[in-house]
Design a protein around this motif. Structure first.
Motif, PDB file in Angstrom:
ATOM      1  N   ASN A  87       0.860  -1.171   0.000  1.00  0.00           N
ATOM      2  CA  ASN A  87       0.000   0.000   0.000  1.00  0.00           C
ATOM      3  C   ASN A  87       0.897   1.221   0.000  1.00  0.00           C
ATOM      4  N   PHE A  88       0.811   2.015  -1.065  1.00  0.00           N
ATOM      5  CA  PHE A  88       1.683   3.170  -1.151  1.00  0.00           C
ATOM      6  C   PHE A  88       1.032   4.227  -2.020  1.00  0.00           C
ATOM      7  N   ALA A  89       1.518   5.437  -1.898  1.00  0.00           N
ATOM      8  CA  ALA A  89       1.104   6.512  -2.789  1.00  0.00           C
ATOM      9  C   ALA A  89       2.160   6.638  -3.872  1.00  0.00           C
ATOM     10  N   ALA A  90       1.743   6.535  -5.127  1.00  0.00           N
ATOM     11  CA  ALA A  90       2.688   6.638  -6.230  1.00  0.00           C
ATOM     12  C   ALA A  90       3.284   8.038  -6.272  1.00  0.00           C
ATOM     13  N   VAL A  91       4.584   8.106  -6.474  1.00  0.00           N
ATOM     14  CA  VAL A  91       5.287   9.380  -6.525  1.00  0.00           C
ATOM     15  C   VAL A  91       6.051   9.443  -7.832  1.00  0.00           C
ATOM     16  N   LYS A  92       5.788  10.469  -8.635  1.00  0.00           N
ATOM     17  CA  LYS A  92       6.506  10.602  -9.895  1.00  0.00           C
ATOM     18  C   LYS A  92       7.961  10.954  -9.614  1.00  0.00           C
ATOM     19  N   VAL A  93       8.865  10.229 -10.297  1.00  0.00           N
ATOM     20  CA  VAL A  93      10.288  10.423 -10.042  1.00  0.00           C
ATOM     21  C   VAL A  93      11.047  10.845 -11.290  1.00  0.00           C
ATOM     22  N   ALA A  94      10.432  10.694 -12.460  1.00  0.00           N
ATOM     23  CA  ALA A  94      11.048  11.096 -13.724  1.00  0.00           C
ATOM     24  C   ALA A  94       9.946  11.101 -14.766  1.00  0.00           C
ATOM     25  N   ALA A  95      10.231  11.634 -15.943  1.00  0.00           N
ATOM     26  CA  ALA A  95       9.221  11.680 -16.999  1.00  0.00           C
ATOM     27  C   ALA A  95       8.795  10.264 -17.360  1.00  0.00           C
ATOM     28  N   GLY A  96       7.530   9.937 -17.089  1.00  0.00           N
ATOM     29  CA  GLY A  96       7.023   8.607 -17.410  1.00  0.00           C
ATOM     30  C   GLY A  96       7.363   7.537 -16.398  1.00  0.00           C
ATOM     31  N   TRP A  97       7.897   7.911 -15.238  1.00  0.00           N
ATOM     32  CA  TRP A  97       8.286   6.941 -14.210  1.00  0.00           C
ATOM     33  C   TRP A  97       7.750   7.375 -12.854  1.00  0.00           C
ATOM     34  N   SER A  98       7.294   6.383 -12.073  1.00  0.00           N
ATOM     35  CA  SER A  98       6.787   6.643 -10.727  1.00  0.00           C
ATOM     36  C   SER A  98       7.355   5.615  -9.762  1.00  0.00           C
ATOM     37  N   GLN A  99       7.505   6.030  -8.518  1.00  0.00           N
ATOM     38  CA  GLN A  99       7.966   5.108  -7.480  1.00  0.00           C
ATOM     39  C   GLN A  99       6.788   4.590  -6.700  1.00  0.00           C
ATOM     40  N   GLY A 100       6.769   3.278  -6.481  1.00  0.00           N
ATOM     41  CA  GLY A 100       5.796   2.648  -5.602  1.00  0.00           C
ATOM     42  C   GLY A 100       6.515   1.611  -4.768  1.00  0.00           C
ATOM     43  N   GLY A 101       6.581   1.814  -3.461  1.00  0.00           N
ATOM     44  CA  GLY A 101       7.333   0.894  -2.617  1.00  0.00           C
ATOM     45  C   GLY A 101       8.810   0.951  -2.968  1.00  0.00           C
ATOM     46  N   ASP A 102       9.444  -0.220  -3.095  1.00  0.00           N
ATOM     47  CA  ASP A 102      10.868  -0.267  -3.445  1.00  0.00           C
ATOM     48  C   ASP A 102      11.050  -0.592  -4.926  1.00  0.00           C
TER      49      ASP A 102
END
Length: 251
Positions: A87-102
């Motif tokens: 359970n996580f909130a997606a965080v955008k980290v780059a153009a077209g990429w998101s972080q979820g968990g590890d």
């Protein structure tokens, strides 16, 4: 003058009310017993207030949270429980990429979608994973088709445990200070190469002779922190061995 206004008002209302209602209004004006047609005026006013209101509704703009959710659906599987059960909130980290968990999540099914035309996009995804785990204790892993739980491109960034430590030591003995791809004695009939600094990982991996069915593993800060080891392991996943949570009952 009032009568003229009432006649005009009745004509307008004739198109907005039922025929019976319009007839009643006309008769009220013709037989008005009140001074200067005030009874008919009252009837006209009453009917105006009874007209249906404009039912057109403006769409409310999506909230910031909802807008983010809609944008992220392009890159992250909408079934949140498929993303490793986290359970996580997606965080955008780059153009077209998101972080979820590890993990860092991008477009495409998996490693089999990487080609010469889009490899730059996937290099950016690996850069985003490296920004989250770039030390000598890290491994950045992409699993091949048939050895992953979801067909959506994702890169694991993990701190390795005992097996991972032993494997990295073996890789360093094999490739540090040497050029080109080296094989023999590596997991899943794989191969590895050392590159100074932090390279475009998938561009380098493509030079290994095909990676459509391979795990791609990047080991940053290798060989005395001088560069990166890129490993290919064919037709298997060693992600959980590297993590240190491997359980054969689930394989």
């Amino acid at each position: 003058m009032i009568m003229g206004f009432l006649v005009l008002g009745a004509a307008v209302l004739a198109g907005a009310t039922s025929p019976d209602k319009a007839t009643q209004l006309s008769e009220a004006m013709a037989t008005d017993a009140c001074a200067e047609g005030t009874c008919a005026l009252h009837a006209l006013q009453q009917n105006i207030t009874a007209l249906p209101a404009n039912s057109t509704k403006q769409k409310e703009p999506a909230s910031a949270g909802k807008q983010q959710e809609l944008e992220d659906e392009d890159f992250i599987d909408p079934e949140g429980d498929l993303l490793g059960g986290e359970n996580f909130a997606a965080v955008k980290v780059a153009a077209g990429w998101s972080q979820g968990g590890d993990k860092v999540w991008g477009s495409g099914r998996g490693i089999e979608d990487v080609n010469g035309g889009n490899v730059g996009y996937y290099n950016n995804g690996m850069d985003a994973a490296h920004a989250r785990c770039g030390g000598s204790h890290c491994a950045l892993i992409v699993n091949p088709p048939g050895h992953r739980s979801i067909n959506q491109f994702h890169i694991h960034f993990v701190s390795y445990a005992g097996y991972g430590s032993n494997l990295k030591h073996k890789l360093e003995k094999r490739v540090c200070g040497k050029s080109g791809w080296r094989s023999g004695g590596l997991p899943c009939h794989g191969k590895a190469i050392f590159v100074s600094g932090w390279p475009n990982v998938f561009s380098v991996a493509m030079g290994g002779g095909g990676m459509r069915h391979a795990s791609v593993i990047a080991w940053p800060s290798s060989c005395g922190h001088k560069g990166t080891i890129i490993e290919l392991a064919y037709g298997c996943s060693i992600e959980h061995q590297i993590r240190g949570d491997y359980n054969p009952a689930y394989r």
